[in-house]
Design a protein around this motif. Structure first.
Motif, PDB file in Angstrom:
ATOM      1  N   ALA A  12      42.335  55.737  78.490  1.00 57.91           N
ATOM      2  CA  ALA A  12      43.137  56.877  78.956  1.00 57.91           C
ATOM      3  C   ALA A  12      44.491  56.928  78.258  1.00 57.91           C
ATOM      4  N   LEU A  13      45.030  55.765  77.954  1.00 62.37           N
ATOM      5  CA  LEU A  13      46.339  55.685  77.299  1.00 62.37           C
ATOM      6  C   LEU A  13      46.243  55.726  75.775  1.00 62.37           C
ATOM      7  N   GLY A  14      45.022  55.616  75.256  1.00 67.40           N
ATOM      8  CA  GLY A  14      44.851  55.585  73.809  1.00 67.40           C
ATOM      9  C   GLY A  14      45.249  54.251  73.197  1.00 67.40           C
ATOM     10  N   TRP A  15      45.194  53.183  73.995  1.00 63.42           N
ATOM     11  CA  TRP A  15      45.589  51.858  73.551  1.00 63.42           C
ATOM     12  C   TRP A  15      44.367  51.045  73.148  1.00 63.42           C
ATOM     13  N   GLY A  16      44.500  50.261  72.104  1.00 65.43           N
ATOM     14  CA  GLY A  16      43.503  49.266  71.748  1.00 65.43           C
ATOM     15  C   GLY A  16      43.856  47.945  72.409  1.00 65.43           C
ATOM     16  N   VAL A  17      42.995  46.966  72.209  1.00 61.43           N
ATOM     17  CA  VAL A  17      43.244  45.632  72.762  1.00 61.43           C
ATOM     18  C   VAL A  17      44.559  45.074  72.214  1.00 61.43           C
ATOM     19  N   ARG A  18      44.809  45.268  70.930  1.00 60.35           N
ATOM     20  CA  ARG A  18      46.048  44.762  70.334  1.00 60.35           C
ATOM     21  C   ARG A  18      47.282  45.422  70.941  1.00 60.35           C
ATOM     22  N   ASP A  19      47.188  46.736  71.190  1.00 54.45           N
ATOM     23  CA  ASP A  19      48.320  47.443  71.804  1.00 54.45           C
ATOM     24  C   ASP A  19      48.641  46.855  73.170  1.00 54.45           C
ATOM     25  N   LEU A  20      47.613  46.719  73.998  1.00 56.78           N
ATOM     26  CA  LEU A  20      47.822  46.186  75.345  1.00 56.78           C
ATOM     27  C   LEU A  20      48.357  44.762  75.286  1.00 56.78           C
ATOM     28  N   ALA A  21      47.782  43.949  74.421  1.00 53.07           N
ATOM     29  CA  ALA A  21      48.240  42.559  74.304  1.00 53.07           C
ATOM     30  C   ALA A  21      49.714  42.506  73.934  1.00 53.07           C
ATOM     31  N   LYS A  22      50.119  43.344  72.996  1.00 54.73           N
ATOM     32  CA  LYS A  22      51.517  43.351  72.563  1.00 54.73           C
ATOM     33  C   LYS A  22      52.444  43.804  73.689  1.00 54.73           C
ATOM     34  N   ILE A  23      52.075  44.888  74.367  1.00 55.18           N
ATOM     35  CA  ILE A  23      52.911  45.432  75.441  1.00 55.18           C
ATOM     36  C   ILE A  23      53.019  44.459  76.613  1.00 55.18           C
ATOM     37  N   ALA A  24      51.897  43.804  76.943  1.00 56.13           N
ATOM     38  CA  ALA A  24      51.870  42.881  78.078  1.00 56.13           C
ATOM     39  C   ALA A  24      52.308  41.468  77.701  1.00 56.13           C
ATOM     40  N   ASN A  25      52.577  41.248  76.402  1.00 52.71           N
ATOM     41  CA  ASN A  25      52.946  39.927  75.918  1.00 52.71           C
ATOM     42  C   ASN A  25      51.881  38.883  76.258  1.00 52.71           C
ATOM     43  N   LEU A  26      50.629  39.254  75.957  1.00 55.57           N
ATOM     44  CA  LEU A  26      49.482  38.376  76.158  1.00 55.57           C
ATOM     45  C   LEU A  26      48.703  38.302  74.849  1.00 55.57           C
ATOM     46  N   SER A  27      47.772  37.385  74.761  1.00 54.64           N
ATOM     47  CA  SER A  27      46.950  37.296  73.560  1.00 54.64           C
ATOM     48  C   SER A  27      45.814  38.317  73.620  1.00 54.64           C
ATOM     49  N   THR A  28      45.342  38.717  72.454  1.00 50.24           N
ATOM     50  CA  THR A  28      44.189  39.625  72.414  1.00 50.24           C
ATOM     51  C   THR A  28      42.966  38.940  73.008  1.00 50.24           C
ATOM     52  N   GLN A  29      42.874  37.633  72.863  1.00 48.87           N
ATOM     53  CA  GLN A  29      41.752  36.891  73.429  1.00 48.87           C
ATOM     54  C   GLN A  29      41.740  36.987  74.958  1.00 48.87           C
ATOM     55  N   LEU A  40      40.926  36.064  85.321  1.00 49.29           N
ATOM     56  CA  LEU A  40      42.263  35.708  84.850  1.00 49.29           C
ATOM     57  C   LEU A  40      43.055  35.104  85.994  1.00 49.29           C
ATOM     58  N   ARG A  41      44.107  34.386  85.637  1.00 51.22           N
ATOM     59  CA  ARG A  41      45.010  33.887  86.669  1.00 51.22           C
ATOM     60  C   ARG A  41      45.606  35.086  87.398  1.00 51.22           C
ATOM     61  N   PRO A  42      45.869  34.953  88.686  1.00 58.12           N
ATOM     62  CA  PRO A  42      46.444  36.062  89.448  1.00 58.12           C
ATOM     63  C   PRO A  42      47.736  36.612  88.839  1.00 58.12           C
ATOM     64  N   THR A  43      48.573  35.740  88.290  1.00 57.21           N
ATOM     65  CA  THR A  43      49.825  36.212  87.697  1.00 57.21           C
ATOM     66  C   THR A  43      49.569  37.045  86.440  1.00 57.21           C
ATOM     67  N   THR A  44      48.551  36.678  85.657  1.00 58.15           N
ATOM     68  CA  THR A  44      48.215  37.425  84.449  1.00 58.15           C
ATOM     69  C   THR A  44      47.632  38.782  84.820  1.00 58.15           C
ATOM     70  N   LEU A  45      46.766  38.796  85.810  1.00 58.72           N
ATOM     71  CA  LEU A  45      46.178  40.052  86.267  1.00 58.72           C
ATOM     72  C   LEU A  45      47.257  40.984  86.818  1.00 58.72           C
ATOM     73  N   LYS A  46      48.202  40.415  87.546  1.00 63.22           N
ATOM     74  CA  LYS A  46      49.312  41.210  88.091  1.00 63.22           C
ATOM     75  C   LYS A  46      50.138  41.812  86.962  1.00 63.22           C
ATOM     76  N   LYS A  47      50.387  41.035  85.927  1.00 61.61           N
ATOM     77  CA  LYS A  47      51.158  41.502  84.779  1.00 61.61           C
ATOM     78  C   LYS A  47      50.450  42.691  84.107  1.00 61.61           C
ATOM     79  N   LEU A  48      49.144  42.566  83.898  1.00 57.62           N
ATOM     80  CA  LEU A  48      48.380  43.661  83.292  1.00 57.62           C
ATOM     81  C   LEU A  48      48.461  44.924  84.142  1.00 57.62           C
ATOM     82  N   ARG A  49      48.263  44.764  85.419  1.00 57.55           N
ATOM     83  CA  ARG A  49      48.306  45.920  86.316  1.00 57.55           C
ATOM     84  C   ARG A  49      49.679  46.593  86.285  1.00 57.55           C
ATOM     85  N   GLU A  50      50.730  45.800  86.284  1.00 54.34           N
ATOM     86  CA  GLU A  50      52.087  46.350  86.245  1.00 54.34           C
ATOM     87  C   GLU A  50      52.347  47.119  84.945  1.00 54.34           C
ATOM     88  N   VAL A  51      51.839  46.606  83.833  1.00 54.84           N
ATOM     89  CA  VAL A  51      51.988  47.300  82.543  1.00 54.84           C
ATOM     90  C   VAL A  51      51.302  48.661  82.610  1.00 54.84           C
TER      91      VAL A  51
END
Length: 78
Positions: A12-29, A40-51
Motif C-alpha cells: 500500500a505504501l509502495g515500499w520494498g523490504v529494503r525500504d521498510l528495513a531502512k525506515i524501521a532500522n532493522l535488517s532486511t533478513q 519476532l520479538r514483541p519489541t521488534t513487532l511493535k517497532k514495525l507496527r509503529e513505523v
C-alpha cells in the motif's frame, strides 16, 4: 499485525523490504523472516507496527469472519 498485513502495508505504501528495513532500522533478513511466518520479538513487532502507523497505515482486525487487512489512512513519504 501478522505477516500478511506486513506485506499488504508495504504494498500500500509502495515500499520494498529494503525500504521498510531502512525506515524501521532493522535488517532486511528480519523483515523477510517475519513475512515468511517467523515470529519476532514483541519489541521488534511493535517497532514495525509503529513505523507503518506513522506512515498512515491502519490495521484492520478480523471480525465476523470477514478477515483482516490494512487501510491507508493518509498519503505518506518514506
Amino acid at each position: 499485525m501478522n505477516e500478511l498485513q506486513c506485506r499488504l502495508a508495504r504494498t500500500a505504501l509502495g515500499w520494498g523490504v529494503r525500504d521498510l528495513a531502512k525506515i524501521a532500522n532493522l535488517s532486511t533478513q528480519t523483515i523477510s523472516r517475519f513475512e515468511k511466518g517467523d515470529e519476532l520479538r514483541p519489541t521488534t513487532l511493535k517497532k514495525l507496527r509503529e513505523v507503518f502507523e506513522a506512515a498512515g497505515i491502519e490495521f484492520i482486525d478480523e471480525s465476523d469472519g470477514k478477515g483482516f487487512g490494512v487501510r491507508l489512512a493518509k498519503a505518506s513519504d518514506p
